[in-house]
Design a protein around this motif. Structure first.
Motif, mmCIF file in Angstrom:
data_model
loop_
_atom_site.group_PDB
_atom_site.id
_atom_site.type_symbol
_atom_site.label_atom_id
_atom_site.label_comp_id
_atom_site.label_asym_id
_atom_site.label_seq_id
_atom_site.Cartn_x
_atom_site.Cartn_y
_atom_site.Cartn_z
ATOM 1 N N ASP A 293 48.760 57.535 33.291
ATOM 2 C CA ASP A 293 48.161 56.748 34.369
ATOM 3 C C ASP A 293 49.148 56.563 35.515
ATOM 4 O O ASP A 293 48.774 56.663 36.691
ATOM 5 N N PHE A 294 50.416 56.325 35.182
ATOM 6 C CA PHE A 294 51.429 56.162 36.231
ATOM 7 C C PHE A 294 51.568 57.447 37.046
ATOM 8 O O PHE A 294 51.625 57.402 38.285
ATOM 9 N N LEU A 295 51.659 58.587 36.375
ATOM 10 C CA LEU A 295 51.809 59.860 37.084
ATOM 11 C C LEU A 295 50.630 60.122 38.007
ATOM 12 O O LEU A 295 50.794 60.599 39.138
ATOM 13 N N ARG A 296 49.433 59.799 37.540
ATOM 14 C CA ARG A 296 48.234 59.992 38.381
ATOM 15 C C ARG A 296 48.295 59.096 39.612
ATOM 16 O O ARG A 296 48.051 59.555 40.734
ATOM 17 N N ARG A 297 48.643 57.830 39.422
ATOM 18 C CA ARG A 297 48.683 56.894 40.552
ATOM 19 C C ARG A 297 49.831 57.218 41.503
ATOM 20 O O ARG A 297 49.706 57.052 42.726
ATOM 21 N N ASN A 298 50.958 57.670 40.962
ATOM 22 C CA ASN A 298 52.084 58.058 41.804
ATOM 23 C C ASN A 298 51.706 59.240 42.696
ATOM 24 O O ASN A 298 52.011 59.254 43.901
ATOM 25 N N ALA A 299 51.009 60.226 42.120
ATOM 26 C CA ALA A 299 50.573 61.390 42.894
ATOM 27 C C ALA A 299 49.536 60.989 43.943
ATOM 28 O O ALA A 299 49.559 61.498 45.077
ATOM 29 N N SER A 300 48.647 60.076 43.585
ATOM 30 C CA SER A 300 47.625 59.622 44.535
ATOM 31 C C SER A 300 48.261 58.896 45.716
ATOM 32 O O SER A 300 47.847 59.072 46.867
ATOM 33 N N LEU A 301 49.266 58.083 45.440
ATOM 34 C CA LEU A 301 49.946 57.366 46.517
ATOM 35 C C LEU A 301 50.690 58.332 47.431
ATOM 36 O O LEU A 301 50.674 58.176 48.663
#
Length: 313
Positions: A293-301
């Protein structure tokens, strides 16, 4: 600042950080392989998985061996994540934004590229590999020194720091995630001496081994190490530290541009979720799930920053 200049600075910084991080992964794989009496295929596979280039490697090679992985990760220009590819792209971005950089920073980046290019003219031997990896880290440290020591603290510096911290957070999360799903031969190894050696190598790959021991002594457990690399804001490669820095740099841009964007809200939301979470809750709900989840949100940001600050223009 023009969007394409901001983009060049952001990606220059990300790629410089990626080159150094890749060299650390190779060193971790090399050292972990030395702990095995049999060829350390899984250790080298973990390097490829963490770097996100396992499929590309297997498309070119039938077997996973240390010398082939090191060559692919360090000097193979067909691999966009290799040290050579990352440094070449970073230098081109630096050239494009040359007028935004101090002379010292440009020279440090150029020296970094030339030193690595000369060292990797041929595939590194096992005896030469430690010296080459040390040189890459030292050159990366010189670039960081030139950045912090000579760059004006303005929007140029803000975008450079953002690039560094996004790449660093991504790398730390990938290292931790790969550890749980690739490195251990079986669940029976959890808590064994082999497991502890591998966790120490994870700390080493994040330049965190000595800092961790200063704070925790001999308490080498998966929970303690994950807590350190995720939540400890004193550790400059932890996820929490990266996001403290990201939100600070975005606040600086807000004060300069007097405009609040979707990027600011997303960054504050992600930082708040880190602050509100504990390592006990992470392990209860699943480390892999948390990191995914962190990796997904980091990429989205990161993608939102590119949109909000018009990197394509």
């Amino acid at each position: 600042m023009l969007g394409r200049t901001a983009s060049g600075l952001f990606w220059m910084a990300r790629l410089l950080e990626r080159a150094e991080n890749t060299s650390r992964l190779v060193e971790a794989g090399f050292r972990m392989a030395l702990t095995r009496t049999q060829p350390g295929e899984e250790e080298w596979r973990s390097v490829l998985v963490t770097a996100g280039c396992c499929d590309a490697y297997l498309a070119r090679h039938d077997t996973i061996t240390g010398d082939k992985v090191a060559d692919f990760a360090l000097r193979d220009r067909s691999n966009p994540s290799s040290v050579m590819s990352s440094l070449h792209a970073a230098r081109e971005n630096a050239r494009m934004t040359r007028t935004a950089l101090t002379r010292e920073m440009w020279e440090a980046i150029n020296d970094f590229w030339m030193a690595v290019r000369d060292a990797l003219k041929r595939a590194p031997s096992e005896t030469d590999l430690p010296e080459i990896l040390t040189m890459i880290r030292q050159q990366g440290a010189q670039v960081r020194g030139a950045t912090t020591g000579t760059m004006l603290r303005n929007d140029i510096y803000n975008f450079i720091l953002l690039g560094i911290m996004f790449e660093r957070a991504d790398n730390t999360a990938r290292i931790l995630d790969t550890k749980y799903y690739v490195l251990l031969p079986s669940s029976a190894s959890v808590g064994s001496s082999l497991d502890n050696v591998q966790w120490e190598m994870i700390l080493r790959s994040a330049s965190a081994e000595r800092s961790f021991h200063w704070l925790n002594g001999g308490n080498i457990t998966p929970r303690a190490i994950a807590d350190f690399l995720i939540f400890d804001t004193r550790m400059p490669r932890s996820l929490a530290y990266c996001y403290d820095t990201i939100t600070h740099q975005l606040d600086c841009l807000f004060r300069q541009y007097c405009q609040r964007l979707g990027t600011h809200d997303l960054a504050e939301s992600l930082e708040a979720s880190l602050t509100a979470t504990t390592i006990e809750r992470v392990f209860e709900n699943g480390l892999h799930e948390f990191l995914s989840d962190f990796l997904r949100r980091n990429a989205s940001l990161s993608a939102q920053i590119e949109t909000d600050f018009r990197f394509a223009e």
